[in-house]
Design a protein around this motif. Structure first.
Motif, mmCIF file in Angstrom:
data_model
loop_
_atom_site.group_PDB
_atom_site.id
_atom_site.type_symbol
_atom_site.label_atom_id
_atom_site.label_comp_id
_atom_site.label_asym_id
_atom_site.label_seq_id
_atom_site.Cartn_x
_atom_site.Cartn_y
_atom_site.Cartn_z
ATOM 1 N N TYR A 1 0.739 -1.124 0.035
ATOM 2 C CA TYR A 1 -0.013 -0.109 0.166
ATOM 3 C C TYR A 1 1.051 1.264 -0.009
ATOM 4 O O TYR A 1 1.649 1.398 0.771
ATOM 5 N N GLU A 2 0.747 2.166 -1.081
ATOM 6 C CA GLU A 2 1.677 2.907 -1.161
ATOM 7 C C GLU A 2 0.911 4.384 -0.627
ATOM 8 O O GLU A 2 0.029 4.797 -1.258
ATOM 9 N N THR A 3 1.614 5.169 0.301
ATOM 10 C CA THR A 3 0.690 6.342 0.727
ATOM 11 C C THR A 3 1.131 7.475 -0.066
ATOM 12 O O THR A 3 2.230 7.808 -0.514
ATOM 13 N N VAL A 4 0.142 7.955 -0.509
ATOM 14 C CA VAL A 4 0.235 9.331 -1.606
ATOM 15 C C VAL A 4 0.069 10.696 -0.838
ATOM 16 O O VAL A 4 0.394 11.537 -1.457
ATOM 17 N N TRP A 5 -0.652 10.469 0.361
ATOM 18 C CA TRP A 5 -1.086 11.825 1.036
ATOM 19 C C TRP A 5 -1.008 11.576 2.397
ATOM 20 O O TRP A 5 -1.702 10.647 2.840
ATOM 21 N N ALA A 6 -0.269 12.448 3.165
ATOM 22 C CA ALA A 6 -0.288 12.159 4.385
ATOM 23 C C ALA A 6 -0.167 13.436 5.156
ATOM 24 O O ALA A 6 0.576 14.475 4.860
ATOM 25 N N THR A 7 -1.259 13.904 6.186
ATOM 26 C CA THR A 7 -1.273 15.209 6.389
ATOM 27 C C THR A 7 -1.988 15.275 7.872
ATOM 28 O O THR A 7 -3.002 14.317 8.396
ATOM 29 N N SER A 8 -1.626 16.150 8.684
ATOM 30 C CA SER A 8 -2.548 16.662 9.925
ATOM 31 C C SER A 8 -3.611 17.448 9.494
ATOM 32 O O SER A 8 -3.502 18.409 8.510
ATOM 33 N N ILE A 9 -4.495 17.422 10.372
ATOM 34 C CA ILE A 9 -5.876 18.114 10.270
ATOM 35 C C ILE A 9 -6.112 18.781 11.663
ATOM 36 O O ILE A 9 -6.465 17.946 12.476
ATOM 37 N N ILE A 10 -6.041 20.299 11.597
ATOM 38 C CA ILE A 10 -6.381 20.785 12.743
ATOM 39 C C ILE A 10 -7.815 20.749 13.435
ATOM 40 O O ILE A 10 -8.661 21.167 12.426
ATOM 41 N N MET A 11 -8.034 20.416 14.517
ATOM 42 C CA MET A 11 -9.388 20.281 15.069
ATOM 43 C C MET A 11 -9.666 20.952 16.325
ATOM 44 O O MET A 11 -8.468 21.427 16.899
ATOM 45 N N PRO A 12 -10.852 21.247 16.998
ATOM 46 C CA PRO A 12 -10.730 21.577 18.254
ATOM 47 C C PRO A 12 -10.105 20.456 19.219
ATOM 48 O O PRO A 12 -10.272 19.443 19.015
ATOM 49 N N ASN A 13 -9.666 21.044 20.444
ATOM 50 C CA ASN A 13 -8.925 20.181 21.248
ATOM 51 C C ASN A 13 -10.116 19.355 21.947
ATOM 52 O O ASN A 13 -11.145 19.862 22.776
ATOM 53 N N ASN A 14 -9.954 18.013 22.227
ATOM 54 C CA ASN A 14 -10.990 17.222 22.922
ATOM 55 C C ASN A 14 -10.033 16.672 24.257
ATOM 56 O O ASN A 14 -10.686 16.044 25.038
ATOM 57 N N TYR A 15 -8.885 17.094 24.450
ATOM 58 C CA TYR A 15 -8.170 16.513 25.718
ATOM 59 C C TYR A 15 -8.025 17.407 26.605
ATOM 60 O O TYR A 15 -7.090 18.506 26.810
ATOM 61 N N LEU A 16 -8.833 17.522 27.722
ATOM 62 C CA LEU A 16 -9.186 18.435 28.620
ATOM 63 C C LEU A 16 -8.836 17.949 30.160
ATOM 64 O O LEU A 16 -9.333 18.331 31.021
ATOM 65 N N ILE A 17 -8.316 16.822 30.157
ATOM 66 C CA ILE A 17 -8.400 15.876 31.512
ATOM 67 C C ILE A 17 -7.410 16.695 32.575
ATOM 68 O O ILE A 17 -7.314 15.990 33.590
ATOM 69 N N LYS A 18 -6.711 17.609 32.021
ATOM 70 C CA LYS A 18 -5.706 18.270 33.018
ATOM 71 C C LYS A 18 -6.058 19.816 32.922
ATOM 72 O O LYS A 18 -6.376 20.256 31.884
ATOM 73 N N SER A 19 -5.939 20.271 34.178
ATOM 74 C CA SER A 19 -6.131 21.611 34.551
ATOM 75 C C SER A 19 -5.703 22.595 33.481
ATOM 76 O O SER A 19 -6.244 23.760 33.119
ATOM 77 N N ASN A 20 -4.555 22.448 32.979
ATOM 78 C CA ASN A 20 -3.945 23.261 31.999
ATOM 79 C C ASN A 20 -4.138 22.962 30.584
ATOM 80 O O ASN A 20 -3.401 23.524 29.789
ATOM 81 N N TYR A 21 -4.882 22.330 30.450
ATOM 82 C CA TYR A 21 -5.330 22.115 29.014
ATOM 83 C C TYR A 21 -6.619 22.512 28.844
ATOM 84 O O TYR A 21 -7.649 22.323 29.213
ATOM 85 N N GLU A 22 -6.492 23.362 27.547
ATOM 86 C CA GLU A 22 -7.639 24.478 27.465
ATOM 87 C C GLU A 22 -8.461 24.104 26.345
ATOM 88 O O GLU A 22 -8.042 23.507 25.284
ATOM 89 N N PRO A 23 -9.712 24.179 26.518
ATOM 90 C CA PRO A 23 -10.731 23.999 25.396
ATOM 91 C C PRO A 23 -10.600 25.057 24.153
ATOM 92 O O PRO A 23 -10.100 26.163 24.634
ATOM 93 N N THR A 24 -10.564 24.698 23.059
ATOM 94 C CA THR A 24 -10.456 25.700 21.946
ATOM 95 C C THR A 24 -11.670 26.771 21.972
ATOM 96 O O THR A 24 -12.812 26.206 22.168
ATOM 97 N N PRO A 25 -11.305 27.932 21.850
ATOM 98 C CA PRO A 25 -12.114 28.802 21.812
ATOM 99 C C PRO A 25 -13.213 28.883 20.844
ATOM 100 O O PRO A 25 -13.029 28.504 19.617
ATOM 101 N N VAL A 26 -14.711 29.264 21.142
ATOM 102 C CA VAL A 26 -15.728 28.842 20.177
ATOM 103 C C VAL A 26 -15.558 29.311 18.762
ATOM 104 O O VAL A 26 -15.728 28.716 17.853
#
Ligand SMILES: Cc1cc2nc3c(=O)[nH]c(=O)nc-3n(C[C@H](O)[C@H](O)[C@H](O)COP(=O)(O)O)c2cc1C
Ligand code: SF4
Ligand code: SF4
Length: 256
Positions: free
Chosen positions: A108-133
């Protein structure tokens, strides 16, 4: 052309993007099959183009998803193309090298590999911020055009492989492999407080059946992959992590 789209999504971000890939290919009148790794394995994969989607965990590809592809995707006789995308919230590049090599070995040959930025779902520590609306809305609104751009380029035989800083990538990889050995420690951070009404929703939605009910109490076991789905599905926000009760991430929540 047959398109197979497979993904893992803890809280809905990756599913949202995978759905947009399906929509984009369908508008081009390709045949599309879309399923989550929780539905079945990849052993009967029958496609000309494979799309794989996953969230970024600890700066790296989630190892349970990498293992799922490694263990269940069969060797292909003909070379097949792959699009790979990693949803994340930090705006950093992703190292796809290990995943691409696993796929190469299966023809299987990868022809496209990329990150896609989304709102943050990882909030289980007090210093991890929700993404503003407003930032959330902006990221969500851009997804279809991003995905359509990728689809049009791949159809036009263009390629793009995102590369990350190799030193950072190898640190992230080492941390991901280290944490794999410490799954019990991650699970032990979770507990349920007295506001719980015993609806069992968390048990029902957990992708790895990590939550057990033992003598009327919920116990988080070491098959936990820390996907935070249970935290966010809970109707009374009763799940805490190391004593911290995180804000719930509802933007694109999978409803189970
Ligand atoms: C355990 C865990 C670790 C994460 N680590 C990162 C990270 O290192 N970098 C990042 O940008 N986002 C990180 N995130 C955020 C997610 O990658 C992001 O919100 C993703 O889109 C969630 O996708 P999902 O809703 O399909 O699970 C992490 C989330 C979780 C649950
Ligand atoms: S127990 Fe772990 S694996 Fe299961 S839903 Fe919660 S965070 Fe995800
Ligand atoms: S989802 Fe929440 S309320 Fe329901 S059983 Fe789990 S912790 Fe309790």
């Amino acid at each position: 052309m047959k398109i197979l789209i497979n993904y893992f999504s803890g809280t809905g971000n990756t599913k949202f993007v995978a759905d947009k890939f399906a929509e984009a290919f369908l508008t081009e009148e390709y045949s599309v099959e879309l399923f989550s790794m929780e539905d079945r394995d990849l052993s009967n994969a029958d496609c000309d183009l494979l799309v794989l989607g996953f969230p970024k965990f600890y700066g790296y590809v989630p190892l349970f998803y990498l293992d799922y592809v490694k263990e269940t995707l069969n060797q292909s006789k003909d070379t097949k193309k792959v699009i790979m995308f990693c949803t994340e919230s930090g705006g950093t590049l992703t190292s796809f090298t290990e995943f691409i090599e696993i796929l190469n070995d299966k023809n299987y040959e990868t022809v496209w590999a990329t990150s896609i930025i989304m709102p943050n779902n990882y909030l289980i520590k007090s210093n991890y911020e929700p993404t503003p609306v407003l930032v959330t809305e902006d990221r969500i609104n851009k997804i279809f055009s991003t995905v359509k751009y990728i689809v049009d380029n791949v159809i036009g035989n263009n390629t793009h492989i995102e590369t990350a800083d190799e030193e950072k990538a190898s640190r992230a990889r080492a941390m991901a492999y280290g944490l794999k050995e410490k799954a019990g420690m991650i699970a032990a951070g979770y507990s349920v407080d007295s506001s719980c009404d015993f609806c069992d929703d968390c048990v029902r939605v957990c992708p790895t059946s990590a939550i057990l009910k033992v003598e009327g109490k919920y116990v988080f076991t070491e098959s936990c992959i820390n996907c935070v789905r249970c935290v966010n599905i809970c109707p009374s926000n009763s799940i805490t992590y190391n004593g911290y009760k995180p804000p719930q991430y509802n933007r694109l929540m999978i409803k189970g």
